[in-house]
Design a protein around this motif. Structure first.
Motif, short mmCIF file in Angstrom:
data_model
loop_
_atom_site.label_atom_id
_atom_site.label_comp_id
_atom_site.label_asym_id
_atom_site.label_seq_id
_atom_site.Cartn_x
_atom_site.Cartn_y
_atom_site.Cartn_z
N TYR A 192 0.80 -1.19 -0.04
CA TYR A 192 0.09 -0.21 -0.16
C TYR A 192 1.14 1.40 0.06
CZ TYR A 192 -4.44 -2.31 0.74
OH TYR A 192 -5.71 -2.98 0.69
N PHE A 193 1.88 1.13 0.92
CA PHE A 193 2.84 2.32 1.02
C PHE A 193 3.28 2.60 -0.40
CE2 PHE A 193 7.20 4.27 1.47
CZ PHE A 193 7.02 5.39 2.44
N THR A 194 3.88 1.93 -1.14
CA THR A 194 4.47 2.01 -2.50
C THR A 194 3.35 2.36 -3.38
OG1 THR A 194 4.68 -0.53 -3.06
CG2 THR A 194 6.70 0.83 -2.07
N TYR A 195 2.26 1.46 -3.45
CA TYR A 195 1.32 2.16 -4.49
C TYR A 195 0.78 3.48 -4.18
CZ TYR A 195 -3.02 1.62 -7.18
OH TYR A 195 -4.01 1.99 -8.00
N PHE A 196 0.38 3.88 -3.42
CA PHE A 196 0.03 5.33 -3.04
C PHE A 196 1.22 6.36 -3.05
CE2 PHE A 196 -3.67 2.76 -1.71
CZ PHE A 196 -4.69 3.59 -2.49
N GLY A 197 2.22 5.74 -2.88
CA GLY A 197 3.43 6.58 -2.91
C GLY A 197 3.55 7.17 -4.48
N VAL A 198 3.47 6.03 -5.42
CA VAL A 198 3.35 6.42 -6.88
C VAL A 198 2.40 7.42 -7.30
CG1 VAL A 198 3.12 5.68 -9.49
CG2 VAL A 198 4.48 4.33 -7.56
N LEU A 199 1.38 7.08 -6.62
CA LEU A 199 0.07 8.06 -6.93
C LEU A 199 0.30 9.48 -6.31
CD1 LEU A 199 -3.29 6.14 -6.35
CD2 LEU A 199 -2.05 6.55 -8.58
N GLY A 200 1.14 9.55 -5.08
CA GLY A 200 1.39 10.75 -4.50
C GLY A 200 2.29 11.84 -5.35
N SER B 36 -1.74 5.93 2.58
CA SER B 36 -1.72 7.41 3.07
C SER B 36 -0.35 7.97 3.24
CB SER B 36 -2.80 7.34 3.80
OG SER B 36 -4.04 6.96 3.59
N VAL B 37 0.23 7.27 4.31
CA VAL B 37 1.69 7.71 4.49
C VAL B 37 2.49 7.79 3.34
CG1 VAL B 37 3.67 7.00 5.88
CG2 VAL B 37 1.66 6.81 7.08
N GLY B 38 2.60 6.72 2.44
CA GLY B 38 3.31 6.76 1.13
C GLY B 38 3.02 8.12 0.52
N TYR B 39 1.62 8.04 0.28
CA TYR B 39 1.09 9.34 -0.56
C TYR B 39 1.61 10.69 0.08
CZ TYR B 39 -2.30 11.94 -3.55
OH TYR B 39 -2.77 12.56 -4.56
N ILE B 40 1.59 10.74 1.14
CA ILE B 40 1.84 12.38 2.07
C ILE B 40 3.60 12.34 1.84
CG2 ILE B 40 2.28 11.54 4.17
CD1 ILE B 40 1.05 13.97 5.23
N VAL B 41 4.14 11.39 1.74
CA VAL B 41 5.53 11.41 1.86
C VAL B 41 6.02 12.05 0.39
CG1 VAL B 41 7.87 10.22 1.69
CG2 VAL B 41 6.28 9.87 3.58
N LEU B 42 5.45 11.32 -0.77
CA LEU B 42 5.86 11.66 -1.86
C LEU B 42 5.07 13.15 -2.53
CD1 LEU B 42 7.59 9.99 -3.64
CD2 LEU B 42 6.59 8.71 -1.80
N VAL B 43 3.77 13.36 -1.73
CA VAL B 43 3.53 14.84 -2.04
C VAL B 43 4.55 15.87 -1.60
CG1 VAL B 43 1.51 16.55 -1.47
CG2 VAL B 43 1.03 13.93 -2.11
N MET B 44 5.00 15.68 -0.34
CA MET B 44 5.85 16.63 0.17
C MET B 44 7.20 16.63 -0.80
SD MET B 44 4.31 17.93 2.66
CE MET B 44 5.77 18.91 3.40
N LEU B 45 7.68 15.56 -1.14
CA LEU B 45 8.94 15.37 -1.82
C LEU B 45 8.54 16.00 -3.46
CD1 LEU B 45 11.75 14.41 -2.50
CD2 LEU B 45 10.73 12.27 -3.18
N GLY B 46 7.51 15.77 -3.81
CA GLY B 46 7.14 16.35 -5.04
C GLY B 46 6.98 17.78 -5.18
#
Length: 391
Positions: free
Chosen positions: A14-22, A138-148
Motif C-alpha cells: 500500500y505504501f509504495t502503490y499510493f506513493g506512486v500516486l502521490g 496514506s503515509v506513502g502518499y503524503i511522503v511523496l506529495v511533500m517530496l514532489g
C-alpha cells in the motif's frame, strides 16, 4: 521465498502503490501544463486515460478469477505499467503522450482491486485491521506529495517522469516480495449470480452516489496544483496543503474500523458526502485565504478516508466471497474509471485555463450534494446489504 510476513508486506505494498500516486496525481496537471497543453487538452487526456479504468479492473478480475493467481496479476500489472510510463520521458506531443498514459493506466488497474481483495480476505473482513494497514498507503502518499512539491520548485514540472519511475520500480520490487496469501474460499449454499446482484436497487443507489462523488473530485485531482499556483502559492505550499489532507486521511483511516463498528454505513456515507459539499464550496470562495484552504484540506478525512472505508465495507458485505473480486472490479471501473473520466473531461472544458475555476468547484459541490441525498436514501441497517439480501 517471500522476505516479509503478510501484514508488513501488505502495508509496504500500500505504501509504495499510493506513493506512486502521490507523485502522479497532484503534479500531473502541472506536468501537462509544462508540456504546453491547454486546460481542455489536459481534461481530455485525463478523461481518456481515466476511462481505461472502466474496462481494466474487470478484465484483470476475470484473469485473476480464471487463474486463481491474484498475486501474479498484480505483479504483471506493475511491470507493464512501468513499461508504459517510459513514454512520459519523450516530448512527442499530445497523442503519443495520451497513448503512453492510457497504457500505463490500463495496466495500473490490475493492482489495487486485487490488493484490496487479498488484504480483506486475509484479514477475514476485519475492517479495523484493514483500515490500519491501509493507513500505510496514506503515509506513502503524503511522503511523496511533500517530496514532489520540493522537486517541482527545484527542477520544474519535468521532475515527474524520473521520480515516478523510481517509485514504480520500488512498487514492482515490493510486489515480488509479497508472500503468497491464500484467499479464503467458501462454496455458497445458494447460487447467487452476479447479473442478479447488479440489478439490486440498493447497489444501484450506492453506485450512483459514489459515481457522483467521484465526478465531484475531478477538478481537485486534475487542477488543484494549477489552481494553487494561480492563487500565488508556491510549490512547497501546495505540497503542504495536500499533505494536510493526507495527514487527516491517515488519522481517519486508523480509526475508521472502530468508527464504523455498529454504525449505519448509510448515515456515515451521508455525513462524509455532505462534508464534501462544504469542502468544494470553501475551495470556490475562500481558497485565497491560507487558513480556510488549510481547513478545507482537513475535510479530506471524511470526504475520502471514511467514505472509502464505508464503500469497502459495503462491497465486502454485499457480494458473496466468490463474487467479491468482480464486485471490487465493478466498483473500481464504474466509480474511479467512469466517474473520474466524465468529471475530468467536464472539468477540462469548464476550467478555461483558470477563468472558470470557481464555477467548476461550485458544480462539484452540486454533484456532491446529489450524492449526499442518494447516500441518505440507502437502508439504515447494514444487514440489508449482506450478500445482496437487499434484493
Amino acid at each position: 521465498m517471500a522476505l516479509l510476513s503478510a501484514r508488513p508486506a501488505l502495508a509496504l505494498a500500500y505504501f509504495t502503490y499510493f506513493g506512486v500516486l502521490g507523485i502522479f496525481v497532484p503534479y500531473l496537471g502541472l506536468f501537462l501544463d509544462g508540456r504546453g497543453l491547454s486546460s481542455a487538452d489536459i481534461g481530455l487526456l485525463l478523461a481518456i486515460v481515466t476511462a481505461s479504468r472502466i474496462v481494466g479492473p474487470n478484465i484483470w478480475a476475470w484473469v485473476a478469477d480464471k487463474t486463481a493467481r491474484s498475486l501474479s496479476v498484480m505483479q504483471l500489472g506493475a511491470v507493464l505499467a512501468t513499461l508504459g510510463w517510459l513514454s512520459s520521458f519523450a516530448d512527442l506531443g499530445f497523442w503519443p503522450l495520451l497513448a503512453g498514459f492510457a497504457l500505463f493506466s490500463f495496466f495500473w488497474t490490475a493492482i489495487l482491486p486485487q490488493l484490496e481483495l487479498t488484504t480483506l480476505n486475509y484479514l477475514n473482513d476485519d475492517t479495523r485491521v484493514y483500515s490500519r494497514i491501509r493507513t500505510a498507503g496514506s503515509v506513502g502518499y503524503i511522503v511523496l506529495v511533500m517530496l514532489g512539491g520540493w522537486l517541482f520548485e527545484r527542477y520544474g514540472s519535468e521532475f515527474l517522469p524520473l521520480s515516478a519511475l523510481l517509485f514504480l520500480l520500488l512498487l514492482v520490487l515490493t510486489l515480488f516480495m509479497l508472500p503468497k496469501v491464500t484467499l479464503a474460499t467458501t462454496t455458497p449454499e445458494h447460487s447467487v449470480r452476479f447479473s442478479q446482484l447488479i440489478k439490486n436497487s440498493v447497489l444501484l443507489r450506492f453506485m450512483a452516489a459514489a459515481l457522483l462523488l467521484q465526478m465531484s473530485f475531478a477538478p481537485f485531482y486534475g487542477f488543484f496544483t494549477l489552481y494553487s499556483r494561480d492563487l500565488g502559492y508556491s510549490g512547497s505550499q501546495t505540497g503542504l496543503f495536500i499533505a494536510i489532507a493526507i495527514a487527516a486521511e491517515i488519522v481517519a483511516f486508523y480509526f475508521a474500523g472502530s468508527l464504523m463498528r455498529n454504525r449505519s454505513y448509510a448515515r456515515l456515507l451521508g455525513i462524509c458526502y455532505g462534508v464534501t459539499v462544504l469542502r468544494w464550496l470553501l475551495l470556490a470562495e475562500l481558497a485565497a485565504n491560507l487558513w480556510w484552504l488549510s481547513f478545507s484540506m482537513l475535510l479530506h478525512a471524511g470526504s475520502f478516508a471514511i467514505a472509502h472505508s464505508c464503500a469497502m465495507q459495503f462491497i465486502q458485505q454485499f457480494f458473496p466471497k466468490h463474487l467479491r473480486s468482480r464486485g471490487q472490479a465493478l466498483y473500481a471501473g464504474v466509480i474511479f474509471g467512469g466517474g473520474g473520466a466524465i468529471g475530468a473531461y467536464a472539468s477540462g472544458l469548464l476550467w478555461q485555463d483558470g477563468a472558470g475555476a470557481r464555477l467548476t468547484f461550485y458544480l462539484a459541490a452540486v454533484l456532491a450534494l446529489a450524492a449526499t441525498l442518494l447516500a441518505l436514501s440507502l437502508p439504515r441497517q447494514q444487514g440489508l446489504a449482506v450478500n445482496g439480501a437487499g434484493s
